[in-house]
Every structure is written in structure tokens, then in C-alpha cells.
Design a protein around this motif. Structure first.
Motif, PDB file in Angstrom:
ATOM      1  N   ILE A 134       0.859  -1.196   0.000  1.00 39.84           N
ATOM      2  CA  ILE A 134       0.000   0.000   0.000  1.00 39.84           C
ATOM      3  C   ILE A 134       0.890   1.239   0.000  1.00 39.84           C
ATOM      4  O   ILE A 134       1.946   1.249   0.630  1.00 39.84           O
ATOM      5  CB  ILE A 134      -0.965   0.009   1.212  1.00 39.84           C
ATOM      6  CG1 ILE A 134      -1.905   1.226   1.226  1.00 39.84           C
ATOM      7  CG2 ILE A 134      -0.188  -0.024   2.534  1.00 39.84           C
ATOM      8  CD1 ILE A 134      -3.192   1.010   0.544  1.00 39.84           C
ATOM      9  N   THR A 135       0.440   2.279  -0.708  1.00 36.11           N
ATOM     10  CA  THR A 135       1.220   3.516  -0.819  1.00 36.11           C
ATOM     11  C   THR A 135       0.965   4.429   0.371  1.00 36.11           C
ATOM     12  O   THR A 135      -0.174   4.659   0.767  1.00 36.11           O
ATOM     13  CB  THR A 135       0.843   4.252  -2.118  1.00 36.11           C
ATOM     14  OG1 THR A 135       1.094   3.385  -3.214  1.00 36.11           O
ATOM     15  CG2 THR A 135       1.649   5.530  -2.277  1.00 36.11           C
ATOM     16  N   ILE A 136       2.038   4.957   0.917  1.00 35.23           N
ATOM     17  CA  ILE A 136       1.955   6.015   1.928  1.00 35.23           C
ATOM     18  C   ILE A 136       2.434   7.296   1.244  1.00 35.23           C
ATOM     19  O   ILE A 136       3.574   7.381   0.796  1.00 35.23           O
ATOM     20  CB  ILE A 136       2.864   5.699   3.144  1.00 35.23           C
ATOM     21  CG1 ILE A 136       2.490   4.355   3.780  1.00 35.23           C
ATOM     22  CG2 ILE A 136       2.826   6.845   4.161  1.00 35.23           C
ATOM     23  CD1 ILE A 136       1.102   4.306   4.391  1.00 35.23           C
ATOM     24  N   LYS A 160       4.689   0.997   0.791  1.00 40.80           N
ATOM     25  CA  LYS A 160       5.476   1.672  -0.240  1.00 40.80           C
ATOM     26  C   LYS A 160       5.421   3.160   0.070  1.00 40.80           C
ATOM     27  O   LYS A 160       4.391   3.817  -0.098  1.00 40.80           O
ATOM     28  CB  LYS A 160       4.908   1.380  -1.624  1.00 40.80           C
ATOM     29  CG  LYS A 160       5.671   2.097  -2.711  1.00 40.80           C
ATOM     30  CD  LYS A 160       5.450   1.464  -4.057  1.00 40.80           C
ATOM     31  CE  LYS A 160       5.474   2.513  -5.132  1.00 40.80           C
ATOM     32  NZ  LYS A 160       5.581   1.940  -6.466  1.00 40.80           N
ATOM     33  N   VAL A 161       6.536   3.668   0.560  1.00 42.33           N
ATOM     34  CA  VAL A 161       6.566   5.019   1.108  1.00 42.33           C
ATOM     35  C   VAL A 161       7.071   5.999   0.050  1.00 42.33           C
ATOM     36  O   VAL A 161       8.161   5.839  -0.497  1.00 42.33           O
ATOM     37  CB  VAL A 161       7.477   5.055   2.359  1.00 42.33           C
ATOM     38  CG1 VAL A 161       7.555   6.470   2.916  1.00 42.33           C
ATOM     39  CG2 VAL A 161       6.970   4.075   3.409  1.00 42.33           C
ATOM     40  N   LYS A 319       6.918  -9.132  -6.719  1.00 42.84           N
ATOM     41  CA  LYS A 319       6.466  -8.011  -5.887  1.00 42.84           C
ATOM     42  C   LYS A 319       5.239  -7.363  -6.522  1.00 42.84           C
ATOM     43  O   LYS A 319       5.260  -7.046  -7.707  1.00 42.84           O
ATOM     44  CB  LYS A 319       7.590  -6.979  -5.748  1.00 42.84           C
ATOM     45  CG  LYS A 319       8.842  -7.589  -5.114  1.00 42.84           C
ATOM     46  CD  LYS A 319      10.019  -6.665  -5.168  1.00 42.84           C
ATOM     47  CE  LYS A 319      11.329  -7.402  -4.995  1.00 42.84           C
ATOM     48  NZ  LYS A 319      11.399  -8.332  -3.883  1.00 42.84           N
ATOM     49  N   ILE A 320       4.209  -7.184  -5.715  1.00 49.55           N
ATOM     50  CA  ILE A 320       2.937  -6.677  -6.233  1.00 49.55           C
ATOM     51  C   ILE A 320       2.658  -5.295  -5.633  1.00 49.55           C
ATOM     52  O   ILE A 320       2.593  -5.149  -4.420  1.00 49.55           O
ATOM     53  CB  ILE A 320       1.758  -7.613  -5.842  1.00 49.55           C
ATOM     54  CG1 ILE A 320       2.108  -9.080  -6.114  1.00 49.55           C
ATOM     55  CG2 ILE A 320       0.474  -7.177  -6.534  1.00 49.55           C
ATOM     56  CD1 ILE A 320       2.054  -9.519  -7.528  1.00 49.55           C
ATOM     57  N   ASP A 321       2.496  -4.313  -6.510  1.00 49.23           N
ATOM     58  CA  ASP A 321       2.163  -2.955  -6.084  1.00 49.23           C
ATOM     59  C   ASP A 321       0.933  -2.515  -6.877  1.00 49.23           C
ATOM     60  O   ASP A 321       1.012  -1.697  -7.775  1.00 49.23           O
ATOM     61  CB  ASP A 321       3.377  -2.044  -6.349  1.00 49.23           C
ATOM     62  CG  ASP A 321       3.069  -0.582  -6.089  1.00 49.23           C
ATOM     63  OD1 ASP A 321       2.245  -0.297  -5.194  1.00 49.23           O
ATOM     64  OD2 ASP A 321       3.653   0.272  -6.776  1.00 49.23           O
ATOM     65  N   LEU A 322      -0.196  -3.128  -6.561  1.00 50.72           N
ATOM     66  CA  LEU A 322      -1.432  -2.861  -7.301  1.00 50.72           C
ATOM     67  C   LEU A 322      -2.497  -2.324  -6.344  1.00 50.72           C
ATOM     68  O   LEU A 322      -3.573  -2.899  -6.200  1.00 50.72           O
ATOM     69  CB  LEU A 322      -1.922  -4.140  -8.000  1.00 50.72           C
ATOM     70  CG  LEU A 322      -0.968  -4.728  -9.053  1.00 50.72           C
ATOM     71  CD1 LEU A 322      -1.538  -6.018  -9.645  1.00 50.72           C
ATOM     72  CD2 LEU A 322      -0.681  -3.731 -10.184  1.00 50.72           C
ATOM     73  N   ASP A 323      -2.161  -1.204  -5.688  1.00 48.87           N
ATOM     74  CA  ASP A 323      -3.077  -0.681  -4.671  1.00 48.87           C
ATOM     75  C   ASP A 323      -4.005   0.404  -5.203  1.00 48.87           C
ATOM     76  O   ASP A 323      -4.826   0.918  -4.455  1.00 48.87           O
ATOM     77  CB  ASP A 323      -2.296  -0.174  -3.454  1.00 48.87           C
ATOM     78  CG  ASP A 323      -1.393   1.009  -3.806  1.00 48.87           C
ATOM     79  OD1 ASP A 323      -1.202   1.274  -5.011  1.00 48.87           O
ATOM     80  OD2 ASP A 323      -0.891   1.670  -2.890  1.00 48.87           O
TER      81      ASP A 323
END
Ligand code: MG
Length: 370
Positions: A134-136, A160-161, A319-323
Motif C-alpha cells: 500500500i502507498t503512503i 510503499k513510502v 512483488k505486487i504494487d497494485l493498490d
């Protein structure tokens, strides 16, 4: 199954909290939806967001490039000739990756519908469940810490900052977040091109000397600064990932040949769709490099395509970054990929699995041919 028409619509979903990076601030997910109609009555769904400072594409440019240059060539083509269709999409116009991606997503959706199978199965098969970070958003330290606490309580265990707007503050932000959440979460940094190479080495050496363990650092320097990426990768232990530097398969080969980065972030909006995203995953396999699958700030139609690809190419895409869809207040798309906190669940419906889309706003002159 023949392509008979291409229609366009808008889809707008308010965000839970505004999204801030070193490059921009937004409060809605706003997608341009591309609907490909066929002679069998099936509709293929694709979508893309407006990302002028990342890909250079806007809704207006996507719409007009499809209507003017690509759609006329696609009418009448058979969905079973998937590779030929993708070739036409890729070669009709240079750049314009979001337009190509939206069209390819709709075509792959129809390909799944033609063979009555979910896309991830046609791409080789894989797991129906994925787990995203999740993105911060970048902000003052207290706000970032409270945002971290909220998402950790929601079950996210990879953060994920976003940083990159002030070097010294960035270092303090990361130290504080690591101190607060480094035990129970993995931390990824996305600098969004906010530092130069020497600043990055300085920052990461500072963080490493404070025993801050980061999973990776994404795109610390300007997108065309391959030398800078190599300079950093040679000097720090933290894995470095290319995002804005890696659009095309050729760029990925260059980055990996030069040992400039350790990891490649694949996004269908950068590759121009699934066909070249698959190519990149295959290239990275040859270099034993890891991939992340990422998305723009976009809704669940386009991200569904990325999720199906990640499932089928799980050996390369670890790695999954699908937020994106999870940042919206609701998901107007029924039947597709489900985004529920950190859990992503692929449906077994054909193609992307989408059954219907609520609150779709048709665009008046958005049909080709008229
Ligand atoms: Mg990024």
C-alpha cells in the motif's frame, strides 16, 4: 469474433485520502474506459488514467490517438489473431503507451471471452490470490506515521513510502517510519526521481548505518539517468528498482546489461499493454532479475489486467504494487478482480471477468466508427 466498434466512457471514483507524490497531488481515480464491441455481442473492457507527468498521456490524447490512428485499423480484425492485433496497436503510432495499453487490455479481455477462460489461465496459469503493498503519500512525519498506523491496522504488511521532495526530511521520515513499523512490515521507498545519484548514495548510506533495512528503493534519480542508477547500485546494499527509467523492453535490456538496477517495475501503462509487459517479464528471467508489477493511480479495469499477468508470471513478478483500486472509496466494477485491503482475488470469469460497470459516463462523440 470480429471487432465492430470502439466506444469511450469516463469513470470517476473519489479517493479515501488525496494522493501525494514528489510529482503531483490528486483526489480522484479518473479513468478513460475503452469498450471494444464485437459481432458476437461480447464487449472487451480496457482503461487508462491521465498521467501527463509520467507517460505524457491525457484522456484527450488517448481518445484522439485511438480514434484517429488505431481504431480504423482494428475494425474487422478477428480476436483469435491476438498477436497480429497487438502488432497493429503497437505500430500504428509511436509512444502513446496509455492508449495502446487501454486497447490491448480490451483485446485480451475479448481473447479470454472467445475461449471462455480467465486471462491468467490463458497466459499460463497461476494463483487466484495475490497480496499487494500500500502507498503512503509523502507528507510531514506525523501524518505519514498516522497513515502507516491506519493501513497496518487494515492488515497491510508491505508499505510503499513516497518520498523525494527534501533530502534531509526524507531521511528523517524513513528513520521514523522504520522505527515505528520496521518490525511488523517490509518497507519499500519510491523517490519518484526526487534525488540525484550522490544524494541517493548519501541517504542510503545514512539509513544503512542506522540499520534501516529497506526492501528496495524505487527510481531515486531522473528517468534518463542510467549512469546515475548504476553509480548508486554499485555503492549501496539496498536493491535499486527502475520505474520511470523502464518503459520499453529495450530500455530493460540496457538497464540490466549495464547492471544499473536490481529490479524492474513493470506497468502496462508504460509498456503499452500486456504483450510487451510479457516480453519484459521474459527478458528479466534471462538476467535473473526480479520484477514488481505496478500501476498508475487507476481503477480496477486496467489493474485487473496487471493482476492476471502477475499471477501467470509469478516466477518473475515477485512483488505486487497494485493498490490503485483499493485507494478509491468504492469499486464501480462488478465481477472483475476484487481488491480488498492487501488481498487481490482474481475471478474465474472469462477474460478479465468484468460483468458490469456502474456510473460509467459515455462520452458523446466517443464512438468509432460513428
Ligand atoms: Mg514509482
Amino acid at each position: 469474433m470480429k471487432i465492430t466498434a470502439i466506444r469511450f466512457a469516463k469513470l470517476k471514483v473519489p479517493l479515501v485520502t488525496p494522493f501525494k507524490t514528489a510529482l503531483r497531488e490528486v483526489s480522484y481515480i479518473e479513468d478513460l474506459v475503452v469498450l471494444i464491441e464485437t459481432d458476437k455481442g461480447e464487449i472487451g473492457y480496457g482503461a487508462a488514467a491521465s498521467t501527463p507527468v509520467i507517460t505524457g498521456d491525457t484522456h484527450q490524447s488517448i481518445l484522439s490517438v485511438i480514434k484517429q490512428f488505431i481504431a480504423p485499423k482494428l475494425i474487422g480484425m478477428e480476436i483469435e489473431n491476438l498477436n497480429q492485433i497487438c502488432q497493429v496497436i503497437q505500430s500504428s503510432v509511436v509512444a502513446n503507451y496509455s492508449a495502446k495499453a487501454a486497447l490491448e487490455l480490451a483485446v485480451y479481455d475479448l481473447w479470454g471471452k472467445l475461449y471462455q477462460a480467465p486471462l491468467y489461465k490463458l497466459l499460463g496459469g497461476g494463483s487466484q490470490t495475490l497480496r499487494t503493498d500500500i502507498t503512503i503519500s509523502v507528507d510531514n512525519i506525523d501524518k505519514m506515521l498516522s497513515d502507516c498506523a491506519v493501513v497496518v491496522a487494515q492488515g497491510f504488511d508491505i508499505l510503499k513510502v513516497k518520498i523525494g521532495n527534501d533530502l534531509q526530511q526524507d531521511i528523517e521520515r524513513v528513520k521514523a517510519i522504520y522505527q515505528g513499523f520496521g518490525q511488523q512490515t517490509q518497507i519499500r521507498l519510491d523517490v519518484n526521481q526526487g534525488w540525484n545519484a550522490k544524494q541517493t548514495v548519501f541517504a542510503l548510506q545514512q539509513l544503512e548505518s542506522h540499520n534501516v533495512e529497506l526492501e528496495l528503493v524505487e527510481q531515486p534519480v531522473k528517468s534518463d539517468d542510467f549512469k546515475g542508477l548504476k553509480y548508486i547500485t554499485e555503492r549501496v546494499n539496498t536493491p535499486i528498482m527502475a520505474d520511470e527509467s523502464a518503459f520499453s523492453p529495450k530500455q530493460v535490456i540496457q538497464l540490466l546489461e549495464q547492471n544499473a538496477v536490481d529490479i524492474i517495475n513493470i506497468k502496462v501503462m508504460k509498456t503499452g499493454g500486456l504483450s510487451r509487459a510479457i516480453e519484459i517479464a521474459n527478458i528479466t528471467a534471462q538476467y535473473q532479475a526480479d520484477c514488481m508489477i505496478g500501476c498508475m493511480l487507476e481503477g480496477s479495469i486496467a489493474v485487473a489486467g496487471a493482476a492476471h499477468l502477475a499471477s501467470a508470471k509469478a516466477q518473475q513478478i515477485s512483488k505486487i504494487d497494485l493498490d490503485g483500486p483499493a485507494l478509491g472509496q468504492y469499486d464501480p466494477v462488478q465481477g472483475g478482480v476484487e481488491f480488498n485491503g492487501p488481498a487481490i482475488t482474481l475471478s474465474d470469469g472469462p477474460g478479465l471477468g468484468i460483468k458490469s460497470i456502474d456510473t460509467l459516463q459515455p462520452i458523446n462523440d466517443g464512438i468509432w466508427p460513428l
